[in-house]
Design a protein around this motif. Structure first.
Motif, short mmCIF file in Angstrom:
data_model
loop_
_atom_site.label_atom_id
_atom_site.label_comp_id
_atom_site.label_asym_id
_atom_site.label_seq_id
_atom_site.Cartn_x
_atom_site.Cartn_y
_atom_site.Cartn_z
N ASP A 98 0.88 -1.26 -0.18
CA ASP A 98 -0.07 0.05 -0.15
C ASP A 98 1.04 1.31 0.02
N SER A 99 0.67 2.16 -1.03
CA SER A 99 1.42 3.32 -1.12
C SER A 99 0.58 4.53 -1.61
N GLU A 100 -0.76 4.14 -1.16
CA GLU A 100 -1.76 5.37 -1.44
C GLU A 100 -1.41 6.74 -0.75
N LEU A 101 -1.08 6.69 0.66
CA LEU A 101 -0.74 7.57 1.64
C LEU A 101 0.35 8.66 0.98
N LEU A 102 1.46 7.72 0.41
CA LEU A 102 2.56 8.19 0.15
C LEU A 102 2.20 9.04 -1.21
N VAL A 103 1.45 8.65 -2.33
CA VAL A 103 1.06 9.04 -3.64
C VAL A 103 0.16 10.63 -3.00
N ARG A 104 -0.69 10.14 -2.25
CA ARG A 104 -1.35 11.33 -1.72
C ARG A 104 -0.50 12.62 -1.25
N LYS A 105 0.70 12.31 -0.29
CA LYS A 105 1.52 13.25 -0.08
C LYS A 105 2.10 13.94 -0.94
N ILE A 106 2.61 13.33 -2.00
CA ILE A 106 3.21 14.07 -3.06
C ILE A 106 2.24 14.77 -3.76
#
Length: 478
Positions: A98-106
């Motif tokens: 899961d990398s959704e939070l990281l993408v959202r932060k970017i």
């Protein structure tokens, strides 16, 4: 007079290309003295201004340098270019890291003042013809019925579709305007295609690493992703693709054929032809993301998989979101034999494209302004790519590897294994430096030591200082 100027412009580019090729293939080595301006003028039959323009072109790419009272010398060195990463080796099954939070932060940091925007593969405002686009808006509102407030046809602006069809001849696409449907950007085109061709639980084959936007789309639609090995220069591994097809593991393929995101790889034309023939054999559709095809650093635009499509299985998607106007959201798809299915998806989800912005892009294509803009953009981006490559070699930790894109906006960097790119990302944010960690380009637990950089920026001393700082911060992680 205009034709004479265009001929002279072509000559300086031609001269620069010849010398550039000699430098890149090693015929001219670091420190070698280049012919004098007088010699260039005599050999090519050009003026001193044309010869100077050729050398300025090479200087802007940091391939040569001038020494006072001495002349021009080769600056580029193959030994200063980072080694290429190896072919990727994703696992057979996705683990859905899961990398959704990281993408959202970017994305949340997009547009923040003072931030170095290395994370997203889009051009800086300074590289875009904003004043001309503004003029186009005025023209569009004047010429469109109702100033563009009415619904357009479901297929989209006819003027734009005719220009896209004309533009497709550069890749030998031979499309007709009635084969094209306009969309709200390339991702929107990909979405319509995916919704038209897949159902929950199907398997979509993609190269690995791959754009996080395409991965998120797959997850939202509930389809499985089969990540295939990819070469950093030549793209998808055809042997791995054929093995997967033989095992009946694939329902649809979704590939970036030209200057992939994030590797920057470009499938050779022969590989594209083989890919299409292979998919025809197994009757598997290919959704082709050709978003970056117009940003090439060679002599001509690479072909697309659509060029070799004889059965209508290739759905060719593209856009001007990366090349001209990201916020206009103008894209398109030539869906082959799946036109009715894709048209239905557009009708259900948006009814119509945005009339005004699509008219502006049609005007840009029709008047030649787009090609004029692309020539300048390609030149700038090629120079930037070489400068980024040199900066990575100079400032990043020993053992760092990087791709060598021949087009597009992004470069893939593989740091030593001991460095965690997400940890580095968090530390870089304190200095207002943002990049895209490799983990977001996969659904597996891999690429932890990798990152993607956007070189579609305005090169200046601050950018070089920030790249140096990024390299120093990476060195501290060892």
């Amino acid at each position: 007079m205009k034709k004479v100027k265009e001929k002279l412009d072509f000559m300086y580019i031609r001269i620069a290309k010849v010398i550039e090729q000699q430098i890149l293939n090693g015929a001219l080595r670091t420190g070698d003295k280049l012919p004098s301006l007088r010699t260039i003028c005599r050999e090519y039959g050009v003026s001193q201004n044309t010869a100077l323009s050729a050398y300025y072109n090479l200087e802007s790419k940091m391939l040569i340098e001038t020494k006072p009272q001495s002349g021009y010398y080769v600056r580029y060195s193959k030994t200063k270019v980072p080694a290429l990463p190896q072919i990727t080796k994703p696992e057979a099954e996705a683990h859905y890291a899961d990398s959704e939070l990281l993408v959202r932060k970017i994305y949340d940091g997009l547009g923040e003042d003072g931030h170095l925007a290395l994370a997203l593969g889009i051009p800086a405002n300074e590289l875009l013809p904003i004043a001309k686009l503004n003029k186009g808006l005025t023209v569009a509102m004047r010429e469109l019925k109702g100033s563009g407030v009415m619904y357009d046809k479901i297929e989209g602006n006819e003027r734009l579709r005719r220009q896209i069809a004309r533009w497709s001849f550069a890749m030998e696409g031979h499309l007709n305007h009635d084969e094209i449907i306009t969309t709200g950007g390339c991702l929107n085109a990909l979405s319509y295609c995916m919704m038209a061709l897949t159902k929950r639980g199907d398997t979509v084959a993609m190269e690995s690493p791959i754009s996080f936007g395409m991965l998120q789309l797959a997850q939202v639609l509930g389809v499985k992703v089969l990540e295939l090995p990819s070469d950093p220069q030549h793209g998808i591994d055809l042997n791995a693709l054929e093995d997967a097809l033989k095992a009946n593991k694939i329902n649809v393929c979704l590939f970036i054929s030209n200057f992939s995101n994030p590797l920057g790889s470009c499938m050779p034309d022969e590989n594209k032809k083989q890919t299409v023939r292979l998919l025809e054999k197994y009757n598997i559709p290919l959704i082709e993301n050709d978003l970056n095809g117009d940003i090439y650093f060679g002599q001509q635009r690479p072909k697309s998989c659509k060029t070799y499509d004889e059965s209508g299985l290739v759905l060719w998607c593209s856009s001007v979101s990366k090349t001209l106007a990201p916020g206009y959201r103008v894209g398109w798809v030539a869906p082959g034999k799946f036109k009715n299915e894709v048209r239905r998806m557009k009708l259900c989800h948006s009814i119509s494209s945005t009339s005004v912005t699509h008219e502006v892009i049609a005007w840009f294509l029709e008047t030649g302004r787009y090609e004029s803009h692309l020539r300048k953009l390609r030149h700038t981006l090629h120079g930037n790519m070489l400068k980024f490559s040199r900066a990575i070699s100079d400032y990043f930790p020993e053992g760092t590897m990087a791709t060598r894109p021949r087009g597009g906006f992004v470069i893939w960097v593989e740091l030593p294994k001991a460095i965690d790119a997400v940890t580095l990302y968090e530390k870089c944010l304190r200095y207002k430096i943002s990049f895209a960690p490799g983990r977001i380009f996969t659904l597996q637990n891999q690429y932890d030591n990798c990152l993607r950089l956007n070189y579609g920026l305005l090169w200046d001393e601050k950018l070089e200082r920030d790249l140096k700082l990024l390299g120093e911060l990476a060195c501290r992680e060892l």
